[in-house]
Motif scaffolding. Structure first.
Motif, mmCIF file in Angstrom:
data_model
loop_
_atom_site.group_PDB
_atom_site.id
_atom_site.type_symbol
_atom_site.label_atom_id
_atom_site.label_comp_id
_atom_site.label_asym_id
_atom_site.label_seq_id
_atom_site.Cartn_x
_atom_site.Cartn_y
_atom_site.Cartn_z
ATOM 1 N N GLY A 51 0.770 -1.195 -0.094
ATOM 2 C CA GLY A 51 -0.149 -0.027 -0.115
ATOM 3 C C GLY A 51 0.987 1.258 -0.005
ATOM 4 N N PRO A 52 0.365 2.275 0.621
ATOM 5 C CA PRO A 52 0.907 3.616 0.306
ATOM 6 C C PRO A 52 2.505 3.823 1.164
ATOM 7 N N VAL A 53 2.523 3.004 1.945
ATOM 8 C CA VAL A 53 3.867 3.232 2.586
ATOM 9 C C VAL A 53 4.977 2.711 1.536
ATOM 10 N N ARG A 54 4.488 1.869 0.715
ATOM 11 C CA ARG A 54 5.636 0.923 -0.186
ATOM 12 C C ARG A 54 5.554 1.821 -1.451
ATOM 13 N N ASP A 55 4.251 2.353 -1.878
ATOM 14 C CA ASP A 55 4.064 3.184 -3.214
ATOM 15 C C ASP A 55 4.350 4.640 -3.173
ATOM 16 N N LEU A 56 4.308 5.256 -1.885
ATOM 17 C CA LEU A 56 4.473 6.751 -1.918
ATOM 18 C C LEU A 56 5.469 7.186 -1.199
ATOM 19 N N PRO A 57 6.110 8.362 -1.579
ATOM 20 C CA PRO A 57 7.106 9.099 -0.819
ATOM 21 C C PRO A 57 6.174 9.258 0.715
ATOM 22 N N HIS A 58 7.145 9.557 1.648
ATOM 23 C CA HIS A 58 6.549 9.833 3.069
ATOM 24 C C HIS A 58 7.769 11.097 3.750
ATOM 25 N N VAL A 59 7.078 11.703 4.305
ATOM 26 C CA VAL A 59 7.725 12.844 5.242
ATOM 27 C C VAL A 59 7.927 12.260 6.538
ATOM 28 N N ALA A 60 9.053 12.260 7.455
ATOM 29 C CA ALA A 60 9.301 11.644 8.884
ATOM 30 C C ALA A 60 9.535 12.863 9.763
ATOM 31 N N TYR A 61 8.817 12.746 10.909
ATOM 32 C CA TYR A 61 9.063 13.352 11.995
ATOM 33 C C TYR A 61 9.623 12.587 13.295
ATOM 34 N N ARG A 62 10.655 13.215 13.829
ATOM 35 C CA ARG A 62 10.852 12.654 15.272
ATOM 36 C C ARG A 62 10.031 13.032 16.310
ATOM 37 N N VAL A 63 9.432 12.358 17.110
ATOM 38 C CA VAL A 63 8.546 12.621 18.066
ATOM 39 C C VAL A 63 8.933 12.054 19.636
ATOM 40 N N ASP A 64 8.436 12.763 20.481
ATOM 41 C CA ASP A 64 8.748 12.148 21.903
ATOM 42 C C ASP A 64 7.941 10.858 22.479
ATOM 43 N N ASP A 65 6.529 11.213 21.880
ATOM 44 C CA ASP A 65 5.794 9.865 22.161
ATOM 45 C C ASP A 65 5.081 9.317 20.999
ATOM 46 N N ILE A 66 5.206 8.270 20.338
ATOM 47 C CA ILE A 66 4.868 7.949 18.981
ATOM 48 C C ILE A 66 3.475 7.450 19.132
ATOM 49 N N HIS A 67 3.022 6.917 20.486
ATOM 50 C CA HIS A 67 1.432 6.472 20.637
ATOM 51 C C HIS A 67 0.576 7.659 20.756
ATOM 52 N N ALA A 68 1.171 8.763 21.063
ATOM 53 C CA ALA A 68 0.350 9.996 21.326
ATOM 54 C C ALA A 68 0.182 10.514 20.106
ATOM 55 N N ALA A 69 1.364 10.556 19.066
ATOM 56 C CA ALA A 69 1.328 10.967 17.714
ATOM 57 C C ALA A 69 0.503 10.252 16.770
ATOM 58 N N ILE A 70 0.249 9.119 16.852
ATOM 59 C CA ILE A 70 -0.824 8.228 16.087
ATOM 60 C C ILE A 70 -2.108 8.279 16.648
ATOM 61 N N LYS A 71 -2.372 8.649 17.754
ATOM 62 C CA LYS A 71 -3.710 8.664 18.114
ATOM 63 C C LYS A 71 -4.682 9.311 17.695
ATOM 64 N N GLY A 72 -5.901 8.607 17.210
ATOM 65 C CA GLY A 72 -6.747 9.097 16.317
ATOM 66 C C GLY A 72 -6.667 9.197 14.967
ATOM 67 N N GLU A 73 -5.301 8.840 14.431
ATOM 68 C CA GLU A 73 -4.972 9.031 13.235
ATOM 69 C C GLU A 73 -5.183 7.723 12.287
ATOM 70 N N ASP A 74 -5.124 7.670 11.059
ATOM 71 C CA ASP A 74 -5.324 6.431 10.146
ATOM 72 C C ASP A 74 -4.112 5.671 10.128
ATOM 73 N N VAL A 75 -3.909 4.876 11.017
ATOM 74 C CA VAL A 75 -2.381 4.262 11.041
ATOM 75 C C VAL A 75 -2.483 3.220 9.958
ATOM 76 N N ILE A 76 -1.331 3.364 9.338
ATOM 77 C CA ILE A 76 -1.313 2.428 7.995
ATOM 78 C C ILE A 76 -0.072 1.106 8.351
ATOM 79 N N LEU A 77 0.713 1.789 9.161
ATOM 80 C CA LEU A 77 1.812 0.698 9.532
ATOM 81 C C LEU A 77 1.756 0.648 11.177
#
Length: 112
Positions: A51-77
């Motif tokens: 899917g998108p992780v394999r097929d599309l470019p991505h932008v990456a951010y360093r975060v302090d709390d990965i679980h807080a960063a993905i909360k409520g988001e459309d998690v694809i991996l």
């Protein structure tokens, strides 16, 4: 904290300094060694990443709390550790692939 880290580009070409991530069967480069902070990702044919992780470019951010960063988001991996003390997860936001990265010391990463 959310700090820009790199742009990831899928490729079919091998690049110098690639490191193999066993969990995802993908070869990655160190974006800090590219003048524009580009990370190349070359997926093995049997990579479980689809899917998108394999097929599309991505932008990456360093975060302090990965679980807080993905909360409520459309998690694809879902969060996983490509190496010890380094966790990543990918979301899809407004059609764009976003990677969140959590690590203690960037210099300890195996391909850094």
């Amino acid at each position: 904290m959310r700090q820009f880290h790199h742009i990831g580009l899928p490729t079919d070409e091998s690049h110098p300094g690639e490191y193999f991530v066993e969990d995802t069967k993908v070869w990655v480069t160190d974006p800090r060694k590219h003048p524009y902070l580009v990370e190349y990702l070359r997926f093995e044919p049997d990579s479980p990443v689809t899917g998108p992780v394999r097929d599309l470019p991505h932008v990456a951010y360093r975060v302090d709390d990965i679980h807080a960063a993905i909360k409520g988001e459309d998690v694809i991996l879902e969060p996983f550790e490509p190496s010890p003390n380094f966790t990543v997860a990918f979301i899809l936001k407004d059609g764009a692939v976003i990677e969140f990265m959590k690590f203690e010391n960037e210099s300890d990463l195996p391909w850094r």
